[in-house]
Design a protein around this motif. Structure first.
Motif, mmCIF file in Angstrom:
data_model
loop_
_atom_site.group_PDB
_atom_site.id
_atom_site.type_symbol
_atom_site.label_atom_id
_atom_site.label_comp_id
_atom_site.label_asym_id
_atom_site.label_seq_id
_atom_site.Cartn_x
_atom_site.Cartn_y
_atom_site.Cartn_z
ATOM 1 N N THR A 49 32.723 19.003 -9.537
ATOM 2 C CA THR A 49 34.081 19.513 -9.421
ATOM 3 C C THR A 49 34.966 18.364 -8.964
ATOM 4 O O THR A 49 34.671 17.709 -7.964
ATOM 5 C CB THR A 49 34.165 20.660 -8.401
ATOM 6 O OG1 THR A 49 33.319 21.730 -8.827
ATOM 7 C CG2 THR A 49 35.590 21.180 -8.283
ATOM 8 N N LYS A 78 34.026 21.111 -13.574
ATOM 9 C CA LYS A 78 35.408 21.551 -13.387
ATOM 10 C C LYS A 78 36.252 20.337 -13.023
ATOM 11 O O LYS A 78 35.951 19.628 -12.057
ATOM 12 C CB LYS A 78 35.513 22.600 -12.279
ATOM 13 C CG LYS A 78 34.843 23.929 -12.617
ATOM 14 C CD LYS A 78 35.110 24.969 -11.535
ATOM 15 C CE LYS A 78 34.493 26.304 -11.886
ATOM 16 N NZ LYS A 78 34.784 27.356 -10.869
ATOM 17 N N MET A 113 35.633 23.698 -17.113
ATOM 18 C CA MET A 113 37.043 24.065 -16.954
ATOM 19 C C MET A 113 37.831 22.783 -16.825
ATOM 20 O O MET A 113 37.564 21.958 -15.955
ATOM 21 C CB MET A 113 37.248 24.927 -15.706
ATOM 22 C CG MET A 113 38.719 25.168 -15.347
ATOM 23 S SD MET A 113 39.519 26.426 -16.365
ATOM 24 C CE MET A 113 38.796 27.906 -15.653
ATOM 25 N N ALA A 148 38.671 26.303 -21.161
ATOM 26 C CA ALA A 148 37.442 26.688 -20.461
ATOM 27 C C ALA A 148 36.375 27.121 -21.461
ATOM 28 O O ALA A 148 36.676 27.727 -22.489
ATOM 29 C CB ALA A 148 37.717 27.827 -19.480
#
Length: 475
Positions: free
Chosen positions: A303, A334, A395, A410
């Protein structure tokens, strides 16, 4: 009851009420603001004492000036029970005479040395426990406001904290100071710390390189969650990014599988102004983005949040000896990227309003992708996706502003519930690709084909594509 196994008594103790003011919080996560109800049970027997300590010593928050008491009280089995340690570092106080002045270079260095010594003292303590075989695996956290001087806290007690020239500039005194790990202080390595959490976006900010410096002494680190702030001074901003990138390139984190890295970013409030560059003039690519790509190759979960360019996903042609990347183990990805690239270019465009109708501080009109800048970024991403054979979710997101909301792409593998976009449980039977990009930002054929490849080898050709309404803060 003394004949019951200790594990069973521990489970019984877990059913007791600990903090009466936090009835909805799981017992092991409660942090009492009033007297705990557990201590009296410790007097029932030795087994009940162990059960109470199993709960109360599981998670502790300790200041560096309390380390001596920490060593004294956390002994024996209490060390084994401790699985989460939150560490606050107290720096030296400073006199009123300097309240109205920014920190000097010497003061910054002294604070960094004190910061490093406090970490060294903690690591030395934990190393003794480790050598004695009395320590469990530990989650180590440096929380928000994890490093501060007691003098800093005067701000919290002021009704009016506007800077007063020559008298007190409060937090502006250290707004451009970044605490670093000093080379002059050494500390041991710890093998029992697989989790490291750093909240470095504090009033007293930590240099991003702090994370790498600590990781170098944690050889079995598996999960990192690091949040770092940014300086308003361009030179310091660029320096911090380069130092982090260089340190990351030189540090082996072979056991790390999950990373959550936030490099503080703000949604630009005025889209009509030039973007700020975060790389040195003439740099062909962002060294931070490139280093993060190389670091990510063996992760299972990543992330990211910050200012990035296409070298985050695919090597720039200017990178020396860069081989084609691959992510054989990556399951979750992400990335929240800023509208402004590291070079200062805007990734998005739109119809600029009449200058007479524009506020000097607030003007947000960029709401769809600029093909000249965003397409190379998306092309690199779509190529990278094809090198992620076990990916189950990605994402890619950018916050455009209060009115325009979020730009997002996404992907969800079969069985993965979407955060938004699913219209029924049957959607989860197939691969899904959801676009929240607006009518004029639909990806071109090459980019779209690359994105459609996510999970194709593992799950087959069938894929559901859907264009969604924009999410905004204004519902």
């Amino acid at each position: 009851m003394d004949n019951l196994p200790q594990e069973l008594i521990n489970k019984i103790a877990l059913q007791l009420e600990r903090c009466p003011d936090q009835p909805q919080v799981p017992l092991l996560s409660q942090e009492c603001t009033k007297d705990s109800k557990l201590p009296p049970y410790a007097t029932l027997s030795r087994r009940w004492k162990d059960a109470v300590e199993f709960i109360t010593f599981r998670s502790l928050q300790v200041r560096s000036d309390q380390l001596s008491d920490f060593r004294t009280h956390v002994t024996g089995n209490r060390r084994k029970y401790l699985t989460r340690l939150i560490y606050d570092i107290v720096l030296s106080e400073y006199p009123k005479e300097v309240y109205g002045h920014v920190e000097t270079t010497q003061e910054q260095q002294a604070n960094s040395e004190a910061f490093t010594r406090a970490i060294s003292d903690l690591f030395s303590t934990l190393k003794c426990w480790e050598d004695e075989g009395l320590q469990s695996t530990l989650r180590l956290e440096f929380p928000y406001r994890g490093a501060y001087s007691q003098t800093d806290l005067r701000v919290e007690h002021m009704i009016d904290i506007r800077p007063r020239r020559g008298v007190d500039i409060f937090e502006k005194r250290f707004a451009h100071s970044f605490l670093e790990i000093s080379d002059s202080v050494d500390f041991p390595s710890l093998s029992n710390v697989p989790w490291l959490v750093i909240r470095g976006n504090n009033p007293r900010k930590l240099s991003p390189s702090v994370g790498i410096s600590l990781a170098a002494h944690l050889p079995n680190l598996k999960t990192i969650s690091w949040h770092f702030g940014e300086s308003d001074e361009k030179d310091k901003m660029v320096e911090n990014r380069i130092k982090f990138a260089q340190a990351l390139d030189q540090t082996q984190m072979s056991h790390c599988s999950a990373a959550d890295l936030v490099f503080y970013q703000e949604v630009p409030s005025h889209h009509g102004k030039p973007g700020h560059a975060r790389v040195t003039a003439g740099s062909p690519y962002d060294q931070l983005s490139s280093s993060l790509r190389l670091f990510s190759h063996n992760l299972t979960s990543l992330t990211l949040s910050g200012h990035f360019d296409s070298s985050l996903f695919w090597p720039s042609s200017d990178e020396a000896s860069a081989s084609p990347p691959k992510w054989p183990n990556l399951v979750q990805l992400k990335v929240k990227f800023n509208q402004v690239s590291p070079s200062g270019d805007w990734y998005f465009t739109g119809h600029q309003p009449d200058p007479d109708d524009v506020d000097d501080e607030y003007c947000q009109f960029r709401e769809h992708g600029d093909e000249a800048t965003l397409n190379p970024f998306l092309t690199a991403f779509s190529k990278a996706v094809q090198k992620m054979p076990v990916l189950e979710h990605f994402m890619l997101e950018c916050e455009l502003g209060d009115e325009a909301g979020f730009w997002e792409v996404a992907y969800y593998a079969p069985g993965q519930e979407a955060e938004w976009g699913d219209e029924g449980p049957e959607d989860q039977l197939v691969r899904r690709l959801y676009y929240t990009v607006g009518e004029v930002s639909k990806p071109n054929g090459v980019i779209a084909d690359g994105l459609r490849s996510a999970g194709r080898e593992k799950y087959g050709e069938q894929i559901l594509e859907r264009f969604l309404e924009r999410r905004t803060w204004r519902y």
